[in-house]
Write an enzyme that holds these catalytic residues in place. Structure first.
Site, PDB file in Angstrom:
ATOM      1  N   LYS A  11      21.376 -25.899   9.769  1.00 51.69           N
ATOM      2  CA  LYS A  11      21.742 -25.045   8.701  1.00 51.69           C
ATOM      3  C   LYS A  11      21.272 -23.588   8.917  1.00 51.69           C
ATOM      4  O   LYS A  11      20.230 -23.294   9.751  1.00 51.69           O
ATOM      5  CB  LYS A  11      21.129 -25.725   7.556  1.00 51.69           C
ATOM      6  CG  LYS A  11      21.756 -27.048   7.091  1.00 51.69           C
ATOM      7  CD  LYS A  11      21.275 -27.644   5.851  1.00 51.69           C
ATOM      8  CE  LYS A  11      21.813 -28.882   5.358  1.00 51.69           C
ATOM      9  NZ  LYS A  11      21.271 -29.299   4.072  1.00 51.69           N
ATOM     10  N   TYR A  51      30.995 -29.571   0.662  1.00 54.66           N
ATOM     11  CA  TYR A  51      30.024 -30.102  -0.092  1.00 54.66           C
ATOM     12  C   TYR A  51      30.716 -30.527  -1.539  1.00 54.66           C
ATOM     13  O   TYR A  51      29.709 -30.876  -2.611  1.00 54.66           O
ATOM     14  CB  TYR A  51      28.927 -29.318  -0.351  1.00 54.66           C
ATOM     15  CG  TYR A  51      27.800 -29.314   0.829  1.00 54.66           C
ATOM     16  CD1 TYR A  51      27.128 -30.663   0.871  1.00 54.66           C
ATOM     17  CD2 TYR A  51      27.551 -28.450   1.411  1.00 54.66           C
ATOM     18  CE1 TYR A  51      26.003 -30.755   1.897  1.00 54.66           C
ATOM     19  CE2 TYR A  51      26.718 -28.561   2.687  1.00 54.66           C
ATOM     20  CZ  TYR A  51      25.983 -29.665   2.629  1.00 54.66           C
ATOM     21  OH  TYR A  51      24.654 -29.652   3.865  1.00 54.66           O
ATOM     22  N   PHE A  59      22.789 -28.297  -8.390  1.00 53.24           N
ATOM     23  CA  PHE A  59      22.440 -27.359  -7.323  1.00 53.24           C
ATOM     24  C   PHE A  59      23.616 -26.919  -6.281  1.00 53.24           C
ATOM     25  O   PHE A  59      23.505 -26.175  -5.446  1.00 53.24           O
ATOM     26  CB  PHE A  59      21.296 -28.002  -6.403  1.00 53.24           C
ATOM     27  CG  PHE A  59      21.923 -29.419  -5.803  1.00 53.24           C
ATOM     28  CD1 PHE A  59      22.567 -29.378  -4.769  1.00 53.24           C
ATOM     29  CD2 PHE A  59      21.352 -30.454  -6.309  1.00 53.24           C
ATOM     30  CE1 PHE A  59      23.141 -30.785  -4.295  1.00 53.24           C
ATOM     31  CE2 PHE A  59      21.756 -31.756  -5.732  1.00 53.24           C
ATOM     32  CZ  PHE A  59      22.651 -31.598  -4.893  1.00 53.24           C
ATOM     33  N   ARG A  87      19.854 -39.889  10.780  1.00 50.31           N
ATOM     34  CA  ARG A  87      19.482 -39.893   9.348  1.00 50.31           C
ATOM     35  C   ARG A  87      17.993 -40.034   9.421  1.00 50.31           C
ATOM     36  O   ARG A  87      17.061 -39.493   8.803  1.00 50.31           O
ATOM     37  CB  ARG A  87      20.075 -41.070   8.394  1.00 50.31           C
ATOM     38  CG  ARG A  87      21.587 -40.667   8.080  1.00 50.31           C
ATOM     39  CD  ARG A  87      21.655 -39.511   7.268  1.00 50.31           C
ATOM     40  NE  ARG A  87      20.962 -38.990   6.039  1.00 50.31           N
ATOM     41  CZ  ARG A  87      21.177 -38.538   5.089  1.00 50.31           C
ATOM     42  NH1 ARG A  87      22.170 -37.712   5.039  1.00 50.31           N
ATOM     43  NH2 ARG A  87      20.444 -38.377   4.014  1.00 50.31           N
ATOM     44  N   THR A  93      15.507 -35.924   2.369  1.00 47.18           N
ATOM     45  CA  THR A  93      16.032 -34.652   1.888  1.00 47.18           C
ATOM     46  C   THR A  93      15.303 -33.594   1.453  1.00 47.18           C
ATOM     47  O   THR A  93      15.078 -32.488   1.986  1.00 47.18           O
ATOM     48  CB  THR A  93      16.998 -34.998   0.723  1.00 47.18           C
ATOM     49  OG1 THR A  93      18.085 -35.965   1.050  1.00 47.18           O
ATOM     50  CG2 THR A  93      17.942 -33.727   0.212  1.00 47.18           C
ATOM     51  N   ARG A 104      12.953 -32.478   9.341  1.00 46.42           N
ATOM     52  CA  ARG A 104      12.725 -31.924   8.113  1.00 46.42           C
ATOM     53  C   ARG A 104      11.258 -31.775   7.855  1.00 46.42           C
ATOM     54  O   ARG A 104      10.989 -30.532   7.267  1.00 46.42           O
ATOM     55  CB  ARG A 104      13.306 -32.635   7.100  1.00 46.42           C
ATOM     56  CG  ARG A 104      14.918 -32.189   6.945  1.00 46.42           C
ATOM     57  CD  ARG A 104      15.937 -33.267   6.139  1.00 46.42           C
ATOM     58  NE  ARG A 104      17.048 -32.622   5.868  1.00 46.42           N
ATOM     59  CZ  ARG A 104      17.935 -33.276   5.231  1.00 46.42           C
ATOM     60  NH1 ARG A 104      17.574 -34.610   4.793  1.00 46.42           N
ATOM     61  NH2 ARG A 104      19.357 -33.050   4.926  1.00 46.42           N
ATOM     62  N   ASN A 114      16.644 -27.038   4.011  1.00 48.17           N
ATOM     63  CA  ASN A 114      16.112 -28.501   4.815  1.00 48.17           C
ATOM     64  C   ASN A 114      16.686 -28.450   6.056  1.00 48.17           C
ATOM     65  O   ASN A 114      16.674 -29.674   6.612  1.00 48.17           O
ATOM     66  CB  ASN A 114      16.227 -29.582   3.888  1.00 48.17           C
ATOM     67  CG  ASN A 114      17.619 -29.827   3.701  1.00 48.17           C
ATOM     68  OD1 ASN A 114      18.656 -29.324   4.139  1.00 48.17           O
ATOM     69  ND2 ASN A 114      17.657 -30.973   2.808  1.00 48.17           N
ATOM     70  N   HIS A 117      21.795 -30.799   8.296  1.00 47.14           N
ATOM     71  CA  HIS A 117      22.870 -31.818   7.542  1.00 47.14           C
ATOM     72  C   HIS A 117      23.013 -33.081   8.655  1.00 47.14           C
ATOM     73  O   HIS A 117      23.126 -32.842   9.870  1.00 47.14           O
ATOM     74  CB  HIS A 117      24.171 -31.324   7.238  1.00 47.14           C
ATOM     75  CG  HIS A 117      25.070 -32.131   7.050  1.00 47.14           C
ATOM     76  ND1 HIS A 117      25.323 -32.710   5.746  1.00 47.14           N
ATOM     77  CD2 HIS A 117      26.094 -33.044   7.615  1.00 47.14           C
ATOM     78  CE1 HIS A 117      26.418 -33.769   5.534  1.00 47.14           C
ATOM     79  NE2 HIS A 117      26.643 -33.887   6.763  1.00 47.14           N
ATOM     80  N   GLU A 128      33.764 -35.523   8.404  1.00 46.38           N
ATOM     81  CA  GLU A 128      33.108 -34.446   8.716  1.00 46.38           C
ATOM     82  C   GLU A 128      33.263 -33.750  10.274  1.00 46.38           C
ATOM     83  O   GLU A 128      33.518 -32.567  10.191  1.00 46.38           O
ATOM     84  CB  GLU A 128      31.559 -34.512   8.393  1.00 46.38           C
ATOM     85  CG  GLU A 128      31.430 -34.943   6.919  1.00 46.38           C
ATOM     86  CD  GLU A 128      29.824 -35.252   6.674  1.00 46.38           C
ATOM     87  OE1 GLU A 128      29.589 -35.385   5.409  1.00 46.38           O
ATOM     88  OE2 GLU A 128      29.193 -35.353   7.522  1.00 46.38           O
TER      89      GLU A 128
END
Ligand code: IDP
Ligand code: MG
Length: 143
Positions: A11, A51, A59, A87, A93, A104, A114, A117, A128
């Site tokens: 990100k 998203y 948010f 993950r 998150t 993270r 964070n 993704h 995706e």
């Protein structure tokens, strides 16, 4: 478990902090292989669509703003159980809840900013990956 693919984004916060290398190293050390990778800057429409599942969340607006503030790196990762493995190495998150050793925990600033993704299911991984990479491009890049 067969070899699986998942989708990852480094990100804007992590790219801005010069962390493409360290984040990718964590992914690689977890046993994931980068099979496609490209730097890009999301447009507002791309971020909104990507998203869209969160469009009713409070948010959402800020998330779209954050995801378009600077360049990102979009990647396809391959490995055994790649969706789950990614993950796990990403961490929770909210970095405050993320386990030691996760991306993270090490690099995220906040629940919004964070660092990464990662697809949450094999079905979403396919969707995706298709959002950012053409099948022709992937065929060329596959080992
Ligand atoms: P995930 O990235 O761990 O799958 P999601 O619930 O799918 O988490 O949320 C997508 C992204 O939206 C998060 O990675 C984070 O950037 C942002 N986000 C999620 N929850 C919040 C929140 O409560 N406040 C601000 N941003 C959030
Ligand atoms: Mg998610």
């Amino acid at each position: 478990m067969a070899i699986e693919r998942t989708f990852s984004i480094i990100k804007p916060d992590a790219v801005a902090k010069n962390l493409i290398g360290p984040v990718t190293t964590k992914l690689e050390e977890a046993g994931l292989r980068v099979v496609a990778s490209r730097m890009t800057k999301l447009t507002q429409v791309e971020a909104q669509q990507f998203y869209a599942v969160h469009s009713e969340r409070p948010f959402y607006h800020d998330l779209v703003k954050f995801m378009t503030e600077g360049p990102v790196v979009v990647q396809v990762l391959e490995g055994e159980n790649a969706v789950k493995k990614n993950r796990e190495i990403m961490g929770a998150t909210n970095p405050a809840d993320a386990a030691d050793g996760t991306i993270r925990k090490a690099f995220a600033e906040s629940i919004e900013r964070n660092a990464v993704h990662g697809s949450d299911s094999p079905e979403n991984a396919k969707i995706e990956i298709g959002f950012f990479f053409s099948s022709a491009e992937l065929a060329t890049l596959t080992r």
